[in-house]
Structure formats: structure tokens, C-alpha cells
Design a protein around this motif. Structure first.
Motif, PDB file in Angstrom:
ATOM      1  N   ARG A  38       1.040  -1.243  -0.232  1.00 23.67           N
ATOM      2  CA  ARG A  38       0.196  -0.156   0.083  1.00 23.67           C
ATOM      3  C   ARG A  38       1.328   1.100  -0.216  1.00 23.67           C
ATOM      4  O   ARG A  38       2.036   1.405   0.269  1.00 23.67           O
ATOM      5  N   GLN A  39       0.145   2.138  -0.463  1.00 26.65           N
ATOM      6  CA  GLN A  39       0.905   3.860  -0.261  1.00 26.65           C
ATOM      7  C   GLN A  39      -0.127   4.446  -0.444  1.00 26.65           C
ATOM      8  O   GLN A  39      -1.199   5.040  -0.625  1.00 26.65           O
ATOM      9  N   ALA A  40       0.177   5.508   0.921  1.00 25.12           N
ATOM     10  CA  ALA A  40      -1.022   6.381   1.344  1.00 25.12           C
ATOM     11  C   ALA A  40       0.293   7.903   0.615  1.00 25.12           C
ATOM     12  O   ALA A  40       1.045   7.718   0.208  1.00 25.12           O
ATOM     13  N   ARG A  45       5.498   3.839  -1.062  1.00 23.44           N
ATOM     14  CA  ARG A  45       4.729   2.167  -0.673  1.00 23.44           C
ATOM     15  C   ARG A  45       5.190   1.167   0.679  1.00 23.44           C
ATOM     16  O   ARG A  45       6.510   1.026   0.105  1.00 23.44           O
ATOM     17  N   GLU A  46       4.850   0.607   0.967  1.00 23.26           N
ATOM     18  CA  GLU A  46       5.104  -0.621   1.660  1.00 23.26           C
ATOM     19  C   GLU A  46       4.408  -1.723   1.891  1.00 23.26           C
ATOM     20  O   GLU A  46       2.693  -1.996   1.466  1.00 23.26           O
ATOM     21  N   PHE A  47       4.834  -2.412   2.466  1.00 20.68           N
ATOM     22  CA  PHE A  47       4.498  -4.341   2.891  1.00 20.68           C
ATOM     23  C   PHE A  47       3.211  -4.343   2.894  1.00 20.68           C
ATOM     24  O   PHE A  47       3.086  -3.911   4.892  1.00 20.68           O
ATOM     25  N   VAL A  48       2.483  -4.701   3.006  1.00 22.75           N
ATOM     26  CA  VAL A  48       1.729  -5.486   3.830  1.00 22.75           C
ATOM     27  C   VAL A  48       1.454  -6.554   4.116  1.00 22.75           C
ATOM     28  O   VAL A  48       0.930  -7.180   5.286  1.00 22.75           O
ATOM     29  N   ALA A  49       1.187  -7.711   3.454  1.00 20.56           N
ATOM     30  CA  ALA A  49       1.127  -8.963   3.554  1.00 20.56           C
ATOM     31  C   ALA A  49       1.326  -9.847   2.179  1.00 20.56           C
ATOM     32  O   ALA A  49       1.813  -9.574   1.289  1.00 20.56           O
ATOM     33  N   ALA A  50       1.640 -11.156   2.594  1.00 13.64           N
ATOM     34  CA  ALA A  50       2.215 -12.258   1.713  1.00 13.64           C
ATOM     35  C   ALA A  50       2.054 -13.097   1.793  1.00 13.64           C
ATOM     36  O   ALA A  50       1.423 -13.795   2.873  1.00 13.64           O
ATOM     37  N   ILE A  51       1.547 -13.927   0.909  1.00 13.40           N
ATOM     38  CA  ILE A  51       1.499 -15.775   1.223  1.00 13.40           C
ATOM     39  C   ILE A  51       2.047 -16.500  -0.394  1.00 13.40           C
ATOM     40  O   ILE A  51       2.010 -15.866  -1.001  1.00 13.40           O
ATOM     41  N   ALA A 110       9.712  -4.698  -2.425  1.00 18.84           N
ATOM     42  CA  ALA A 110       8.973  -4.876  -2.834  1.00 18.84           C
ATOM     43  C   ALA A 110       9.764  -5.161  -4.385  1.00 18.84           C
ATOM     44  O   ALA A 110       9.153  -4.907  -5.732  1.00 18.84           O
ATOM     45  N   ALA A 111      11.252  -5.117  -4.255  1.00 26.35           N
ATOM     46  CA  ALA A 111      11.852  -5.286  -5.213  1.00 26.35           C
ATOM     47  C   ALA A 111      11.735  -6.396  -5.890  1.00 26.35           C
ATOM     48  O   ALA A 111      11.966  -6.939  -7.044  1.00 26.35           O
ATOM     49  N   GLU A 112      11.378  -7.133  -4.819  1.00 28.09           N
ATOM     50  CA  GLU A 112      11.070  -8.685  -5.287  1.00 28.09           C
ATOM     51  C   GLU A 112       9.993  -9.303  -6.584  1.00 28.09           C
ATOM     52  O   GLU A 112      10.004 -10.508  -7.174  1.00 28.09           O
ATOM     53  N   PHE A 113       8.983  -8.708  -6.297  1.00 29.59           N
ATOM     54  CA  PHE A 113       7.827  -8.669  -7.561  1.00 29.59           C
ATOM     55  C   PHE A 113       7.956  -8.211  -8.476  1.00 29.59           C
ATOM     56  O   PHE A 113       8.575  -7.000  -8.616  1.00 29.59           O
TER      57      PHE A 113
END
Length: 126
Positions: A38-40, A45-51, A110-113
Motif C-alpha cells: 500500500r501507498q499513502a 510504498r509499504e509491505f502489507v501481506a504476503a502468501i 517490493a523489488a522482489e515482485f
């Protein structure tokens, strides 16, 4: 190639719930690790959740742990983020992201996606 489309954003009152969805196209989805960011306004941009691609592993940012739940349905090529007990500070544009051809592990940076959706706005009013 994976295309991601988020939906479910909108205006919600503090304390309420909202469910975001991410629809993916492309065969690579079932072997893709997924995440929500998410980015306010005015913030990074910040991490929220991963699966992981199997769904067996999940991981959450401390700020949402216990309130948000990430899930996926590989048969339907979809991923979801169930958000509850929403706070005004959860207001942001939410993005889904995919890391294709991944091992069954989690990615949180984020850089990993390598694929991103266009984002969906979530606004939490106080």
C-alpha cells in the motif's frame, strides 16, 4: 506474463471491514508468490501481506497483523485481502503484486515482485 487487476476498494468507516480482490491472468499465477502493498499520500510504498504460491505460508506487517488476512484461490486465479478493524491510517492505494516462477516461499520486498496491479483506493474515515 501475468496481469493483475485489483478491486474492492472504497470508503469505509473506522472499525469497519473491507475485502480486496486481485484477479490474475496468465498460467504463471499458480507458481507465483503474491503480496499486497500500500501507498499513502506522501509516503513510500509499504509491505502489507504476503502468501506463498501454495498458500501454505503467509506473513504480515506488524501494523496489520491480527486485522488483515491474505488468501488465494489458485483454481480461480484470485487473491484476496480481508481487512477488518480498519483505522484511518490504513487509508492508501492498495496494490497486489506477483513474483512469478517462485519457489514455495514468501517475498516481502517490493523489488522482489515483477508484476503489479494498478491499485485500488481504500479510504477509512474516522
Amino acid at each position: 506474463q501475468v496481469q493483475l487487476v485489483e478491486s474492492g476498494g472504497g470508503l469505509v468507516q473506522a472499525g469497519g471491514s473491507r475485502r480486496l480482490s486481485c484477479a490474475a491472468s496468465g498460467r504463471a499465477f499458480t507458481s507465483a508468490a503474491m503480496g499486497w502493498f500500500r501507498q499513502a499520500p506522501g509516503k513510500e510504498r509499504e509491505f502489507v501481506a504476503a502468501i506463498s504460491w501454495s498458500g501454505s505460508s503467509t506473513y504480515y506487517a506488524d501494523s496489520v497483523k491480527g486485522r488483515f488476512t491474505i488468501s488465494r484461490d489458485n483454481a480461480k486465479n484470485t487473491m484476496s485481502l480481508q481487512m477488518s478493524s480498519l483505522k484511518p491510517e490504513d487509508t492508501a492505494v492498495y496494490y497486489c503484486a506477483a513474483r512469478t516462477w517462485a519457489a514455495d516461499i514468501l517475498f516481502v520486498h517490493a523489488a522482489e515482485f515483477n508484476y503489479w496491479g494498478q491499485g485500488t483506493q481504500v479510504t477509512v474515515s474516522s
